[in-house]
Scaffold this motif. Sequence first.
Motif, PDB file in Angstrom:
ATOM      1  N   HIS A  59      21.448  12.462   8.311  1.00 20.80           N
ATOM      2  CA  HIS A  59      21.702  11.057   7.979  1.00 20.80           C
ATOM      3  C   HIS A  59      20.725  10.084   8.638  1.00 20.80           C
ATOM      4  O   HIS A  59      20.973   8.870   8.619  1.00 20.80           O
ATOM      5  N   SER A  60      19.642  10.586   9.191  1.00 19.53           N
ATOM      6  CA  SER A  60      18.670   9.673   9.802  1.00 19.53           C
ATOM      7  C   SER A  60      17.849   8.962   8.727  1.00 19.53           C
ATOM      8  O   SER A  60      17.694   9.470   7.602  1.00 19.53           O
ATOM      9  N   LEU A  61      17.337   7.796   9.079  1.00 18.21           N
ATOM     10  CA  LEU A  61      16.503   7.005   8.174  1.00 18.21           C
ATOM     11  C   LEU A  61      15.068   7.024   8.685  1.00 18.21           C
ATOM     12  O   LEU A  61      14.828   6.793   9.873  1.00 18.21           O
ATOM     13  N   ASN A  62      14.137   7.278   7.805  1.00 18.47           N
ATOM     14  CA  ASN A  62      12.727   7.306   8.194  1.00 18.47           C
ATOM     15  C   ASN A  62      12.045   6.032   7.702  1.00 18.47           C
ATOM     16  O   ASN A  62      11.757   5.890   6.511  1.00 18.47           O
ATOM     17  N   LEU A  63      11.779   5.104   8.615  1.00 17.46           N
ATOM     18  CA  LEU A  63      11.115   3.850   8.259  1.00 17.46           C
ATOM     19  C   LEU A  63       9.654   3.836   8.706  1.00 17.46           C
ATOM     20  O   LEU A  63       9.040   2.774   8.817  1.00 17.46           O
ATOM     21  N   CYS A  64       9.091   5.015   8.932  1.00 19.45           N
ATOM     22  CA  CYS A  64       7.665   5.116   9.234  1.00 19.45           C
ATOM     23  C   CYS A  64       6.876   4.562   8.048  1.00 19.45           C
ATOM     24  O   CYS A  64       7.230   4.804   6.897  1.00 19.45           O
ATOM     25  N   ASN A  65       5.817   3.810   8.313  1.00 18.94           N
ATOM     26  CA  ASN A  65       5.064   3.196   7.225  1.00 18.94           C
ATOM     27  C   ASN A  65       3.574   3.142   7.554  1.00 18.94           C
ATOM     28  O   ASN A  65       3.127   3.648   8.583  1.00 18.94           O
ATOM     29  N   GLU A  66       2.817   2.497   6.697  1.00 23.16           N
ATOM     30  CA  GLU A  66       1.362   2.413   6.853  1.00 23.16           C
ATOM     31  C   GLU A  66       0.974   1.241   7.769  1.00 23.16           C
ATOM     32  O   GLU A  66       0.225   0.348   7.367  1.00 23.16           O
ATOM     33  N   ASP A  67       1.504   1.250   8.992  1.00 25.00           N
ATOM     34  CA  ASP A  67       1.174   0.231   9.994  1.00 25.00           C
ATOM     35  C   ASP A  67       1.551  -1.184   9.556  1.00 25.00           C
ATOM     36  O   ASP A  67       0.841  -2.156   9.866  1.00 25.00           O
ATOM     37  N   LYS A  68       2.678  -1.300   8.872  1.00 26.67           N
ATOM     38  CA  LYS A  68       3.181  -2.618   8.488  1.00 26.67           C
ATOM     39  C   LYS A  68       4.084  -3.118   9.617  1.00 26.67           C
ATOM     40  O   LYS A  68       5.289  -2.872   9.640  1.00 26.67           O
ATOM     41  N   LEU A  69       3.477  -3.823  10.550  1.00 31.96           N
ATOM     42  CA  LEU A  69       4.147  -4.176  11.801  1.00 31.96           C
ATOM     43  C   LEU A  69       5.368  -5.050  11.598  1.00 31.96           C
ATOM     44  O   LEU A  69       6.390  -4.863  12.263  1.00 31.96           O
TER      45      LEU A  69
END
Length: 333
Positions: free
Chosen positions: A224-234
């Motif tokens: 149930h974890s959420l992955n909000l890793c992105n392309e360096d969108k701070l």
Amino acid sequence: MVKDINFAQLKRILVIRLSSLGDILLTTPLVRTLKNNYPQLNIDFLIKPQYEDIYKFNPRLNSLMHYEKDKINETLNQLNKNHYNLVIDLHNNFRSRSLTNKLKVPVFRFGKKSIEKFLLVNFKINRLKNEPQIPVRYAHTIPGFNLDNNGLELFIHEGLINKFDESINYIGLCPGSRHYTKKWPAEYFIELGKKLTENGFRIILFGGKDDSDICKEINHSIPHSLNLCNEDKLLMTASGMKNCKAVICNDSGLMHLACSVNIPVVMIMGSTVKKFGFTPYKNKNLILENNSLSCRPCSHIGRANCPKKHFKCMKELTPGLIYSEVTNFIKTL
């Protein structure tokens, strides 16, 4: 070297800090205090374009300028046209000096304490024990100047703010860092995340483009974890952090990003130490480190591998230990 400047008489100044994420975020108290103390002052900031989100919506600035290797002459021409009264060089490296030396404007330069860091890393001679945190050291670049009592800041456009379900207790994990010896092991983050999930928390993973693989690995392993890793969108990352009860991170730029939006942080330190000054600034925090090792610090920025081959600075900080410390910390919030 410039000694006396009457800021009340200045019209336009330039602040330089080209990179990186954490270092630039740590400049925000200086910029804020300068503008609040001297409202007439127009403050321009020179930065690498990949970090512009830090100051994109900051009302303290007059102008946000980009430093790009292939456009140095254009940048220099524009800087000269701006007729600055003063430059505050918080980067103080070859690139920033090559620019400021051509501007023929009074310059205050940040003292990097390179010799002191060298002595601490290589000989464990500590001449930094009385040094304050980096934002305060930035302020000391200006003789007699003192910061206000507030922490880091980041302005996020209202349209970018994403609010999650307030009934859920979210905990953020930031498993990345630029250097190996500053990263708590991925398998430890997985075990910690599972323990937190079993006890009613929901895990959110944060990272930039270089953290994609580790965030995917952890996301797949924690239910149930959420992955909000992105392309360096701070700004997107910071908006997600604002939903968290706390953020658990390494010694990294994302730790300072969490501080900039006033989210409590748990900082896990490996090869670096608090004496370098890059600790959470005026924000609720818990710093966890292995103080039993004589080999720390082995670097002031991190290394690609453990020079002793044992990596005890991180491996002896077990998930069970961190879990206990984190849950006790959260109870105090």
